[in-house]
Structure formats: structure tokens, C-alpha cells
Design a protein around this motif. Sequence first.
Motif, PDB file in Angstrom:
ATOM      1  N   TRP A  95       0.784  -1.227   0.000  1.00 14.52           N
ATOM      2  CA  TRP A  95       0.000   0.000   0.000  1.00 14.52           C
ATOM      3  C   TRP A  95       0.821   1.285   0.000  1.00 14.52           C
ATOM      4  N   ASP A  96       2.125   1.160   0.158  1.00 14.13           N
ATOM      5  CA  ASP A  96       2.971   2.349   0.249  1.00 14.13           C
ATOM      6  C   ASP A  96       2.902   3.218  -1.011  1.00 14.13           C
ATOM      7  N   LYS A  97       2.702   2.599  -2.173  1.00 16.49           N
ATOM      8  CA  LYS A  97       2.677   3.348  -3.430  1.00 16.49           C
ATOM      9  C   LYS A  97       1.471   4.273  -3.545  1.00 16.49           C
ATOM     10  N   TYR A  98       0.457   4.093  -2.693  1.00 14.84           N
ATOM     11  CA  TYR A  98      -0.736   4.934  -2.756  1.00 14.84           C
ATOM     12  C   TYR A  98      -0.667   6.130  -1.799  1.00 14.84           C
ATOM     13  N   VAL A  99       0.349   6.197  -0.967  1.00 11.91           N
ATOM     14  CA  VAL A  99       0.406   7.200   0.097  1.00 11.91           C
ATOM     15  C   VAL A  99       0.533   8.629  -0.438  1.00 11.91           C
ATOM     16  N   MET A 130      -1.270   5.790   8.711  1.00 11.31           N
ATOM     17  CA  MET A 130      -0.817   5.409   7.372  1.00 11.31           C
ATOM     18  C   MET A 130      -0.360   6.623   6.561  1.00 11.31           C
ATOM     19  N   ASP A 131      -0.732   7.820   7.018  1.00  7.58           N
ATOM     20  CA  ASP A 131      -0.248   9.077   6.423  1.00  7.58           C
ATOM     21  C   ASP A 131      -0.579   9.212   4.935  1.00  7.58           C
ATOM     22  N   ILE A 143      -8.876   4.851  -5.176  1.00 10.92           N
ATOM     23  CA  ILE A 143      -8.891   3.573  -4.451  1.00 10.92           C
ATOM     24  C   ILE A 143      -9.918   3.638  -3.334  1.00 10.92           C
ATOM     25  N   THR A 144     -10.478   2.477  -2.995  1.00 11.47           N
ATOM     26  CA  THR A 144     -11.420   2.362  -1.881  1.00 11.47           C
ATOM     27  C   THR A 144     -10.809   1.440  -0.844  1.00 11.47           C
TER      28      THR A 144
END
Length: 458
Positions: A95-99, A130-131, A143-144
Amino acid sequence: MTLDYLFVFAQAHEEFRIPELLSVAELYDIKITFPEDPAKADVSRPFMVLGLESEEDVKQLARRCILIKSVHEFWGRGKTYEDMFAMTRENRSRWDKYVADTSFKFRVEAYNHTIPQRRQREIMESFDWMDFLGEINMRNAEITLSVFEEYVDKHGTTRHKHEGDGDFVEVFFGRLLEEGSARKLIQTFDVKKRSYFGNTSMEAEISLLMANQTLASPGKLVYDPFVGTGSMAYTTAHFGAYVYGSDIDGRQMRGKDKTPGIMRAAAQYGVQQRIMDLCTFDVTRNPWRCGELFDAIITDPPYGVRAGAKRLGRKTPLTRPSQQYVANRQDDQPYIPPTRPYELSALASDLVLLARYMLKPGGRLVFFLPTVTDEYAELDLHTLLCEGMEVIANSLQDFGSWGRRLITIKKTTSEKYSPPTFDTTPVTAAPDTPAHIPAHKDFREKYFQGFKKDEPET
């Protein structure tokens, strides 16, 4: 590389989930990794984490499986939010790529419970660690993020709407990949909206599940030997297969209008071009002169509750020669051959033999078998099987004292067999061994007797 995905299933027909999932996976050559033996999976819970090789495979399953509500990229789970957060941190690479710059929104849901809006907001805010820096967009988010709390089933108890809030069994978290779009077909094929149906028409959801069990797809040829009003023909044809149907009573297929009822309903669904033909004949006196024609056989044999199974023949022997009687008739009315009851256990055994003859190697027979709940045993299915035929799925639709089992049998041999003679006789047991009586034998009589057991003699 296999990644984990969270599957959320509709809370209906629990025992049908895994057989349908495996069938669709076989159809599209998708590899699924289960955390345990699929036969031991707890299907009473609507959540299941499975391993697949690509997101495209996941989406393919969600677009075809009737019982899938949604599928999510799996990020974490736990008995508490702290446990779930810990697993989510371990999966940061997912999920880091969506931050940095991805717009997002949350969906917070619960199974067997309704979460109050106040606590829904608290749950969303608890993910601030998660910032995420992208904007919150409730309409067109990129994204959901999905949160699911699972609660113990409390149906049948009196309680406050939000009683027990927060006392969940487990919480799941992930990113929505695909909504289960195939579930919309249940409304499309709703029997109440159909232009032609009868009192034995199969409900839409079950018809769709049966069609998936046959691996229906473009170019395949499927046969229904007890087609009736055609419920399975429409769903199977919708998935691209060509369908051939037959029935001993042509009135069910035709209806009263000039255009046959099945063809009118098929036109309603836009699949009339895939209904190859409809013929009236007794399946035990069928016109087939060669085997291995069909990729699948799908049917719901009549078992006598709303309509009894029939086959050609007389209930009692003639007292005079039939040929002499026909020759000496004084009127010009056509001769209507007599019929006699077709006992369910004999019908089921004959159906398996017919399938072995008519199916291509690897083809499937999908049919319903009603059984008495208290009397059912796995041995019942072995009384049906013959060489070259293997049960690959057995799912129960429970009605209490009785139920009907969706049986999927696969032809596992390439050996050619002679046409069945339909003179089914029970297998002779050893002299000292009592013959096994399957729970579906004489089902009609048991049903109308209320499934009462014979009282022991005193």
C-alpha cells in the motif's frame, strides 16, 4: 508470484461457494491457493483469504462467480484493530505506493451487525498513522479502502440495534479490486419477470450456479434431458453455450402460444439463437445414435413433489395385444403411448449412465438430487456411480427434514461405452450384507408421508 486477496461472499448457499469458485477457476485456468484443504474450509463465514497470481485473475472470478460480493487486495486482519494494524504495517509494500498522491475513500461494514456512524468515523480516523496524503474523494476516489468487522450471528434474539458494537470476532482490511458484478444476473433472470415459466421453474440464482458448474462458455454444447420450462437453458446460453433440450411432455416446452414458450423466454434474454432445438421424447427411448456429443449435461430431474417423473410403459400388463388394439381402432385419433412412474433412484442411476455415453471425455453432469436429511450417507452417491464417472462436487440446499444436493459428476475416462439400456437393477450385495438403500429412494412417497420413520414392531 502468489498474493493474498480477501473474498467477501454473499451469505447464501454457503456450500455452493467453493465448488463454484473451483469450477470458474478451472474454466479460466486460474490457480487458487487455499490456506487449508478446501473441503475443510469454514463456509459459514463470508470472508476468505485466498492466494492468486494476478489481479486480473481475481477480477475474472468476481465477474463470473454468482456468490462473490466483492474482492479486495488483502492488507491485514486481526482479533483487534491493534493486531490488524500490525499486519498491515508488515504489508507496507502493498500500500505504500498509494500514500503520496492517490485520492481515496473508506467503506466500513460489518457482518451480522450495524456499526453506528459515530464509530465508523472513529474507525476511519484510526488509520491516520498510514499518512495518506491524497485527497478524500467520496464520489470518484482512485482507491477504496475497505474495513469489515465480523460478528457472531445473533439472529432470533431480541436486542438493541447497536448492542455489542465493537465486540467483533475478527476485523479485515484491504483495497477494493472488484465488486461481484455477476450477482446482478440474479435480477436479470428473475423468474417473476420471465415471459414464460411454470410451477417447477428453477429460481434464477440456483440456475446460474448450475450453469457455472457445467463450465458453460462460448462454443460448448450442453444438453438438458428434463428441460421443462427451460430455466437452466437460459443461464447456460447466456454464458455462450449452445443448448439442446428434451422432455417427455412437450406441453411444458411449448406452452399455449404459437411460438414455443422456451423460445419466447430465450428471446427475452437475447439467447434464442443459442437454443439449438427442443424435442419431445422419453429419455429412456431417446433418438441418439452416437455418444460423446455434449460438453455438459445439466438438469433438475422431476422427483414427484410438484411433478412426477414419467417414462414410457404401462403400470399394469395389457390384457390384450396392443398391436391388435391399435389396428382395430375406429376413430382417427392418434395413439398416445401410456406412461408409468420413473422411481427417483432408478432415474438418477440411469442419468449417470446416459451422461457417460453422451458426454465428451472430461464433460460434466450437473443435477439436483433430493434426499431425506436424517437418512443421507455418502454411500448414497456411490450407488449412482459407474466406471469412468467421478463425483467432484456435492453441495446441500437444506430445507430441514429434507434437502436437495447439487451433484457435479465428471467423466474421467476416454473409453467408449455402449448406449445404456435403462433397465437399472440394484447392485447385488454379499449374502450376509444388507443392501444399502439410498436416502433418495422412493423420495416422493417419503415426502408425502412427512418423512415419518416406520415404527418398530412390538
